[in-house]
Enzyme design. Structure first.
Site, PDB file in Angstrom:
ATOM      1  N   ASP A   1      12.092  16.726  15.528  1.00  0.00           N
ATOM      2  CA  ASP A   1      13.521  16.645  15.201  1.00  0.00           C
ATOM      3  C   ASP A   1      14.018  18.012  14.751  1.00  0.00           C
ATOM      4  O   ASP A   1      13.482  18.586  13.798  1.00  0.00           O
ATOM      5  CB  ASP A   1      13.736  15.619  14.081  1.00  0.00           C
ATOM      6  CG  ASP A   1      13.604  14.193  14.589  1.00  0.00           C
ATOM      7  OD1 ASP A   1      14.324  13.847  15.541  1.00  0.00           O
ATOM      8  OD2 ASP A   1      12.791  13.432  14.031  1.00  0.00           O
TER       9      ASP A   1
ATOM     10  N   HIS B   1      13.840  16.863  20.010  1.00  0.00           N
ATOM     11  CA  HIS B   1      15.135  16.204  19.870  1.00  0.00           C
ATOM     12  C   HIS B   1      16.081  17.174  19.161  1.00  0.00           C
ATOM     13  O   HIS B   1      16.000  17.351  17.942  1.00  0.00           O
ATOM     14  CB  HIS B   1      14.936  14.900  19.068  1.00  0.00           C
ATOM     15  CG  HIS B   1      16.193  14.135  18.796  1.00  0.00           C
ATOM     16  ND1 HIS B   1      16.253  13.119  17.859  1.00  0.00           N
ATOM     17  CD2 HIS B   1      17.443  14.212  19.327  1.00  0.00           C
ATOM     18  CE1 HIS B   1      17.487  12.620  17.838  1.00  0.00           C
ATOM     19  NE2 HIS B   1      18.217  13.273  18.716  1.00  0.00           N
TER      20      HIS B   1
ATOM     21  N   GLY C   1      13.837   7.265   7.938  1.00  0.00           N
ATOM     22  CA  GLY C   1      13.747   6.153   6.996  1.00  0.00           C
ATOM     23  C   GLY C   1      14.956   5.240   6.940  1.00  0.00           C
ATOM     24  O   GLY C   1      15.127   4.504   5.967  1.00  0.00           O
TER      25      GLY C   1
ATOM     26  N   ASP D   1      15.107   5.730  19.184  1.00  0.00           N
ATOM     27  CA  ASP D   1      14.752   6.552  18.029  1.00  0.00           C
ATOM     28  C   ASP D   1      15.518   6.111  16.792  1.00  0.00           C
ATOM     29  O   ASP D   1      16.747   6.143  16.770  1.00  0.00           O
ATOM     30  CB  ASP D   1      15.080   8.020  18.366  1.00  0.00           C
ATOM     31  CG  ASP D   1      14.685   9.000  17.286  1.00  0.00           C
ATOM     32  OD1 ASP D   1      13.860   8.663  16.429  1.00  0.00           O
ATOM     33  OD2 ASP D   1      15.207  10.138  17.327  1.00  0.00           O
TER      34      ASP D   1
ATOM     35  N   SER E   1       8.947   7.302   9.817  1.00  0.00           N
ATOM     36  CA  SER E   1       8.433   6.905   8.507  1.00  0.00           C
ATOM     37  C   SER E   1       7.474   5.710   8.570  1.00  0.00           C
ATOM     38  O   SER E   1       6.537   5.637   7.774  1.00  0.00           O
ATOM     39  CB  SER E   1       9.593   6.607   7.557  1.00  0.00           C
ATOM     40  OG  SER E   1      10.505   5.729   8.171  1.00  0.00           O
TER      41      SER E   1
END
Ligand code: DX5
Ligand code: ZN
Length: 208
Positions: free
Chosen positions: A31, A62, A141, A171, A192
């Site tokens: 990310d 990403h 999360g 995602d 997470s």
């Protein structure tokens, strides 16, 4: 189903990447946030590039950034299979997607929860993957948005209709329960849920 692991919420990135390297996870999901497209910011490339020291898994990058052209050449240097940019950015998307493919890297488009699937249509000939965001991008999360199941279905239908050979990935908030809503996907990305566990392999297996 393939599984991609995000280390965004990881407390110890080198250790977690090494642990992931010992699982059968298919990809490491990287990310990248610029503090503009989303308010959070991830570490600069000169630090991020050290990923290669800890894992030999292929990367799925990403890019949650406003200007992907700055990042594409950098991330193309790594062990990268996919570079994914957002359909919502104000850039020449066709040019960006072609730039990715020019590095012999698969090009992906990510779509936020409130963006209509029809926005993808003009770019379908230039993509190898669609990343359906099942949370608002910006942090790990969060809870899986239930409507994403329908969004995934719409994306699948669109690809069929236009006869496009691209994979579908999801995602955000993916765990052993919410993955049941992602059965139409080719890849599921999970952060997470995997990295908060002691046993990464058990978590990866539970998603397949
Ligand atoms: C959200 C990121 C996701 C996130 C996934 O902006 O793009 O990749 O890290 O993490 P979880 O699985 O914790 O939602
Ligand atoms: Zn992501």
């Amino acid at each position: 189903m393939k599984v991609s692991a995000s280390f965004l919420s990881s407390k110890n990135i080198p250790a977690d990447l090494q642990k992931l390297d010992h699982t059968d996870v298919d990809y490491i999901h990287v990310d990248v946030m610029d503090g503009k497209f989303v308010s959070n910011k991830t570490m600069p490339f000169k630090e991020m590039k050290n990923i290669y020291k800890y894992t030999s898994k292929r990367l799925e990058v990403h890019l949650m950034v406003e200007n992907p052209k700055v990042y594409i050449p950098l991330y193309a240097e790594l062990n990268t299979e996919y570079i994914i940019i957002h359909v919502e950015i104000e850039q020449d998307l066709e040019e960006c997607l072609k730039m990715i493919r020019n590095y012999s890297i698969k090009a992906g488009l990510a779509i936020k929860p409130n963006t209509p699937v029809s926005c993808l249509v003009p770019y379908l000939p230039f993509i190898d993957s669609i990343l359906v965001m099942s949370v608002e991008p910006g942090k790990g999360g969060q809870e899986f948005i239930e409507e994403s199941e329908e969004k995934i279905h719409e994306v699948k239908k669109l690809l069929e209709e236009y006869k496009i050979n691209a994979i579908v990935n999801v995602d955000g908030g993916v765990n052993d329960k919410t993955v049941k809503k992602c059965r139409e996907c080719d890849i599921v990305t999970s952060g997470s849920y995997i990295t908060s566990s002691e046993d990464f392999q058990e978590r990866v297996t539970s998603l397949r």
